[in-house]
Scaffold this motif. Structure first.
Motif, PDB file in Angstrom:
ATOM      1  N   ASP A 312      52.980  39.643 -19.557  1.00 52.58           N
ATOM      2  CA  ASP A 312      53.852  40.607 -18.881  1.00 52.58           C
ATOM      3  C   ASP A 312      53.282  41.047 -17.535  1.00 52.58           C
ATOM      4  OD1 ASP A 312      55.632  40.559 -20.993  1.00 52.58           O
ATOM      5  OD2 ASP A 312      54.759  42.300 -21.986  1.00 52.58           O
ATOM      6  N   ILE A 313      51.994  40.799 -17.306  1.00 46.73           N
ATOM      7  CA  ILE A 313      51.381  41.107 -16.002  1.00 46.73           C
ATOM      8  C   ILE A 313      51.766  39.993 -15.032  1.00 46.73           C
ATOM      9  CG2 ILE A 313      49.224  41.446 -14.752  1.00 46.73           C
ATOM     10  CD1 ILE A 313      47.995  42.296 -17.475  1.00 46.73           C
ATOM     11  N   LEU A 314      52.507  40.322 -13.997  1.00 45.74           N
ATOM     12  CA  LEU A 314      52.943  39.320 -13.019  1.00 45.74           C
ATOM     13  C   LEU A 314      51.864  39.136 -11.959  1.00 45.74           C
ATOM     14  CD1 LEU A 314      56.642  40.505 -12.529  1.00 45.74           C
ATOM     15  CD2 LEU A 314      55.715  38.914 -14.237  1.00 45.74           C
ATOM     16  N   ILE A 315      51.677  37.887 -11.546  1.00 40.66           N
ATOM     17  CA  ILE A 315      50.670  37.576 -10.533  1.00 40.66           C
ATOM     18  C   ILE A 315      51.295  36.661  -9.485  1.00 40.66           C
ATOM     19  CG2 ILE A 315      48.439  36.496 -10.058  1.00 40.66           C
ATOM     20  CD1 ILE A 315      47.618  37.194 -12.934  1.00 40.66           C
ATOM     21  N   ALA A 316      51.257  37.102  -8.228  1.00 38.31           N
ATOM     22  CA  ALA A 316      51.751  36.302  -7.108  1.00 38.31           C
ATOM     23  C   ALA A 316      50.683  36.282  -6.022  1.00 38.31           C
ATOM     24  CB  ALA A 316      53.055  36.893  -6.560  1.00 38.31           C
ATOM     25  N   VAL A 317      50.761  35.291  -5.151  1.00 38.95           N
ATOM     26  CA  VAL A 317      49.789  35.132  -4.068  1.00 38.95           C
ATOM     27  C   VAL A 317      50.458  35.501  -2.754  1.00 38.95           C
ATOM     28  CG1 VAL A 317      48.296  33.499  -2.837  1.00 38.95           C
ATOM     29  CG2 VAL A 317      48.533  33.347  -5.331  1.00 38.95           C
ATOM     30  N   ALA A 318      49.852  36.428  -2.017  1.00 35.24           N
ATOM     31  CA  ALA A 318      50.408  36.866  -0.728  1.00 35.24           C
ATOM     32  C   ALA A 318      49.305  37.530   0.072  1.00 35.24           C
ATOM     33  CB  ALA A 318      51.575  37.830  -0.938  1.00 35.24           C
ATOM     34  N   GLY A 319      49.548  37.674   1.375  1.00 35.45           N
ATOM     35  CA  GLY A 319      48.599  38.384   2.221  1.00 35.45           C
ATOM     36  C   GLY A 319      47.744  37.464   3.065  1.00 35.45           C
ATOM     37  N   GLY A 320      46.832  38.080   3.827  1.00 38.99           N
ATOM     38  CA  GLY A 320      45.917  37.326   4.678  1.00 38.99           C
ATOM     39  C   GLY A 320      44.940  36.502   3.860  1.00 38.99           C
ATOM     40  N   PRO A 321      44.284  35.536   4.496  1.00 38.75           N
ATOM     41  CA  PRO A 321      43.468  34.573   3.746  1.00 38.75           C
ATOM     42  C   PRO A 321      42.126  35.091   3.261  1.00 38.75           C
ATOM     43  CG  PRO A 321      43.313  34.144   6.107  1.00 38.75           C
ATOM     44  CD  PRO A 321      44.338  35.227   5.936  1.00 38.75           C
ATOM     45  N   GLU A 322      41.637  36.186   3.846  1.00 39.04           N
ATOM     46  CA  GLU A 322      40.285  36.632   3.517  1.00 39.04           C
ATOM     47  C   GLU A 322      40.186  37.165   2.095  1.00 39.04           C
ATOM     48  OE1 GLU A 322      41.161  37.316   7.867  1.00 39.04           O
ATOM     49  OE2 GLU A 322      42.081  37.963   5.974  1.00 39.04           O
ATOM     50  N   ALA A 323      39.084  36.893   1.433  1.00 41.30           N
ATOM     51  CA  ALA A 323      38.839  37.363   0.071  1.00 41.30           C
ATOM     52  C   ALA A 323      38.258  38.776   0.119  1.00 41.30           C
ATOM     53  CB  ALA A 323      37.904  36.412  -0.662  1.00 41.30           C
ATOM     54  N   TYR A 324      39.120  39.750   0.499  1.00 44.71           N
ATOM     55  CA  TYR A 324      38.682  41.139   0.583  1.00 44.71           C
ATOM     56  C   TYR A 324      39.606  42.083  -0.188  1.00 44.71           C
ATOM     57  CZ  TYR A 324      35.294  39.914   4.212  1.00 44.71           C
ATOM     58  OH  TYR A 324      34.245  39.371   4.891  1.00 44.71           O
ATOM     59  N   HIS A 325      40.909  42.083   0.160  1.00 45.88           N
ATOM     60  CA  HIS A 325      41.816  43.100  -0.368  1.00 45.88           C
ATOM     61  C   HIS A 325      42.929  42.466  -1.196  1.00 45.88           C
ATOM     62  CE1 HIS A 325      40.069  46.325   2.085  1.00 45.88           C
ATOM     63  NE2 HIS A 325      39.950  45.401   3.025  1.00 45.88           N
ATOM     64  N   ASN A 326      43.204  43.075  -2.345  1.00 45.33           N
ATOM     65  CA  ASN A 326      44.322  42.706  -3.198  1.00 45.33           C
ATOM     66  C   ASN A 326      45.172  43.952  -3.435  1.00 45.33           C
ATOM     67  OD1 ASN A 326      43.508  39.814  -3.949  1.00 45.33           O
ATOM     68  ND2 ASN A 326      41.660  40.971  -4.444  1.00 45.33           N
ATOM     69  N   THR A 327      46.350  43.765  -4.000  1.00 46.91           N
ATOM     70  CA  THR A 327      47.268  44.887  -4.186  1.00 46.91           C
ATOM     71  C   THR A 327      47.858  44.869  -5.588  1.00 46.91           C
ATOM     72  OG1 THR A 327      47.869  45.028  -1.844  1.00 46.91           O
ATOM     73  CG2 THR A 327      49.443  45.926  -3.418  1.00 46.91           C
ATOM     74  N   TYR A 328      47.836  46.031  -6.226  1.00 44.09           N
ATOM     75  CA  TYR A 328      48.413  46.171  -7.564  1.00 44.09           C
ATOM     76  C   TYR A 328      49.557  47.174  -7.519  1.00 44.09           C
ATOM     77  CZ  TYR A 328      48.855  47.317 -12.546  1.00 44.09           C
ATOM     78  OH  TYR A 328      49.327  47.524 -13.814  1.00 44.09           O
ATOM     79  N   CYS A 329      50.664  46.829  -8.159  1.00 47.20           N
ATOM     80  CA  CYS A 329      51.820  47.713  -8.243  1.00 47.20           C
ATOM     81  C   CYS A 329      52.162  47.962  -9.702  1.00 47.20           C
ATOM     82  CB  CYS A 329      53.037  47.101  -7.545  1.00 47.20           C
ATOM     83  SG  CYS A 329      52.837  46.804  -5.772  1.00 47.20           S
ATOM     84  N   ALA A 330      51.802  49.147 -10.196  1.00 47.42           N
ATOM     85  CA  ALA A 330      52.323  49.573 -11.486  1.00 47.42           C
ATOM     86  C   ALA A 330      53.808  49.869 -11.327  1.00 47.42           C
ATOM     87  CB  ALA A 330      51.576  50.810 -11.970  1.00 47.42           C
ATOM     88  N   THR A 331      54.555  49.799 -12.418  1.00 48.91           N
ATOM     89  CA  THR A 331      56.005  49.915 -12.310  1.00 48.91           C
ATOM     90  C   THR A 331      56.550  51.011 -13.220  1.00 48.91           C
ATOM     91  OG1 THR A 331      56.525  48.314 -14.050  1.00 48.91           O
ATOM     92  CG2 THR A 331      56.119  47.445 -11.823  1.00 48.91           C
ATOM     93  N   PHE A 332      57.870  51.143 -13.194  1.00 48.57           N
ATOM     94  CA  PHE A 332      58.553  52.155 -13.995  1.00 48.57           C
ATOM     95  C   PHE A 332      58.443  51.870 -15.488  1.00 48.57           C
ATOM     96  CE2 PHE A 332      62.756  54.352 -15.103  1.00 48.57           C
ATOM     97  CZ  PHE A 332      62.218  55.621 -14.991  1.00 48.57           C
TER      98      PHE A 332
END
Length: 344
Positions: A312-332
Motif C-alpha cells: 500500500d506504500i506507493l513509490i515513484a521516482v522524481a526530482g533532481g538527480p542528486e542522492a540528497y533529498h526525498n519526499t514523503y506524503c502521508a495521506t487522508f
C-alpha cells in the motif's frame, strides 16, 4: 457561443477590475485568472475531443455535473493550454472513483488536497516537470493542471474555503500539486506499469496528501537510507498510521533509487522493508482512546503500522538527480486511483 449551457457574466474589460469582480464573487483561488471567453472555452472543448455537454462526473459536495464545458471554463481560468484538457478530465474521472473519497477530501478539517502524478509519453508532449523542482514553481503544466482541478472543486463543486472546505489551516498544495514521474531515471518499471498499465499508456494517478515532508538523506548505504526514509513515515500524527490504511506515497530522487536498486532492492522489497521499519512501538502510543478512529490501527509484533500492507506504500521516482533529498506524503487514509488519459 454555439451550444454553450453555462451562464454568462458581464464583467469589466480591464483585467484588474475583472479580477476584483471575480474575486468578490468567490470564483477564484486568490490568484488572477485568464478570462474564460467564448472562443477560449470553445477551443478547450474541441481539444478534449468530447462534447461540451458530456458529464464527466458529479463534483462534490454539491454534486453539480462536471461537464466538459464547465471543466474547460476552469481550465481556461487556471491558465492551462487547450491540450491539457484530456489530463484534467482524466483527473476528474479518477477523483470520482469512490476509493478516492472525493467528498471527504474536499470537506475535511484535515489539510488534504489532490496530488496528481502523471506517467507515460504525455509527460514530454505537455512539458510536465518530473525532475528538479517538480513540486515547485516554474512549469506551466504542473502549475495550471493542478490549479484547474482546485478551481473546478470550488466553482463547480462549491468547496468554498472556510465555508465548505473546513481545513483547519490548509496547505500550499491545495492550490496545485502536480508532477510527472521521472521514468527514464527509474531503476524499476514505471509507476503506472506497476499499477497494471502498459509503458506506452499515459495515465494520471490521484492521491490525497496532507502535505509533503522533505527527507534529508545524505547517505549512500541502503541501511542508512532506509533509516532516514522510515523515520519520516513513522508518524503518529498522520491518518495512515491512525487509520491503518490508505496509500501514502514516497518520491525517491533518481540518485537514491539507483543506489537502492544497485544494493538489491526491488520496489516490492523496498515497500516491505519500509513498512516494517516505520512501525511505531505500542509503548509509544497514547493510552487515551482516539476520538475518531477507535480500534482502527494495524498492530504487528507490538507495532502500529503505517498501512495495512507493505504494497500500500506507493513509490515513484522524481526530482533532481542528486542522492540528497526525498519526499514523503502521508495521506487522508483513502486510496490512490489511476486512470488512463484519453487523447482525442
Amino acid at each position: 457561443m454555439t451550444g454553450m449551457q453555462s451562464g454568462f457574466l458581464d464583467l469589466p474589460s480591464d483585467p484588474e477590475a475583472m479580477f476584483e469582480a471575480l474575486y468578490a464573487m468567490g470564483l477564484t483561488d486568490g490568484f488572477p485568472i485568464i478570462p474564460p471567453t467564448d472562443d477560449r472555452v470553445e477551443r478547450f472543448i474541441a481539444a478534449s475531443g468530447r462534447p461540451g455537454s458530456q458529464v464527466i462526473a458529479p463534483i462534490p459536495p454539491h454534486n453539480a455535473p462536471g461537464t466538459v464545458e464547465k471543466i474547460a471554463i476552469n481550465a481556461v481560468m487556471a491558465g492551462c493550454r487547450a491540450d491539457y484538457m484530456p489530463v484534467v478530465i482524466a483527473v476528474v474521472e479518477a477523483m470520482a472513483d469512490p476509493a478516492f473519497n472525493f467528498l471527504g477530501i474536499t470537506t475535511t478539517t484535515n489539510p488534504v488536497g489532490p496530488l496528481i502524478l502523471i506517467n507515460g509519453p504525455i509527460r514530454h508532449t505537455l512539458d510536465i516537470n518530473c525532475g528538479r523542482g517538480a513540486l515547485g514553481p516554474g512549469r506551466r503544466a504542473n502549475a495550471t493542471i493542478g490549479r484547474a482541478v482546485r478551481l473546478l472543486m470550488v466553482n463547480i463543486g462549491g468547496a468554498i474555503p472556510g465555508e465548505v472546505d473546513k481545513a483547519t489551516l490548509g496547505m500550499p498544495g491545495k492550490y496545485s500539486m502536480c508532477l510527472g514521474e521521472m521514468e527514464e531515471e527509474s531503476p524499476w518499471e514505471p509507476f503506472h506499469v506497476d499499477r497494471g498499465f502498459a509503458a506506452g499508456d499515459s495515465t494520471v494517478t490521484v492521491v490525497g496528501p496532507q502535505g509533503n515532508m522533505n527527507i534529508f538523506t545524505p547517505w549512500k548505504k541502503a541501511d542508512s537510507i532506509l533509516a532516514a526514509l522510515a523515520s519520516a513515515m513513522a508518524a503518529l500524527a498522520d491518518n495512515n498510521t491512525m487509520r491503518g490504511q490508505g496509500n501514502p506515497i514516497l518520491f525517491l530522487n533518481p540518485g537514491h533509487a539507483g543506489l537502492l536498486a544497485a544494493q538489491g532492492y526491488s520496489r516490492l522489497r523496498l515497500q516491505q522493508e519500509l513498512w516494517h521499519r516505520a512501525g511505531i512501538p505500542a509503548a509509544a502510543l497514547p493510552t487515551e482512546v482516539s476520538a475518531i478512529e477507535e480500534g482502527s490501527r494495524v498492530m504487528v509484533d507490538g507495532h502500529s503500522m503505517p498501512t495495512a500492507r507493505p504494497e500500500d506504500i506507493l513509490i515513484a521516482v522524481a526530482g533532481g538527480p542528486e542522492a540528497y533529498h526525498n519526499t514523503y506524503c502521508a495521506t487522508f487514509g483513502d486510496w490512490a486511483v489511476t486512470r488512463p488519459i484519453r487523447l482525442p
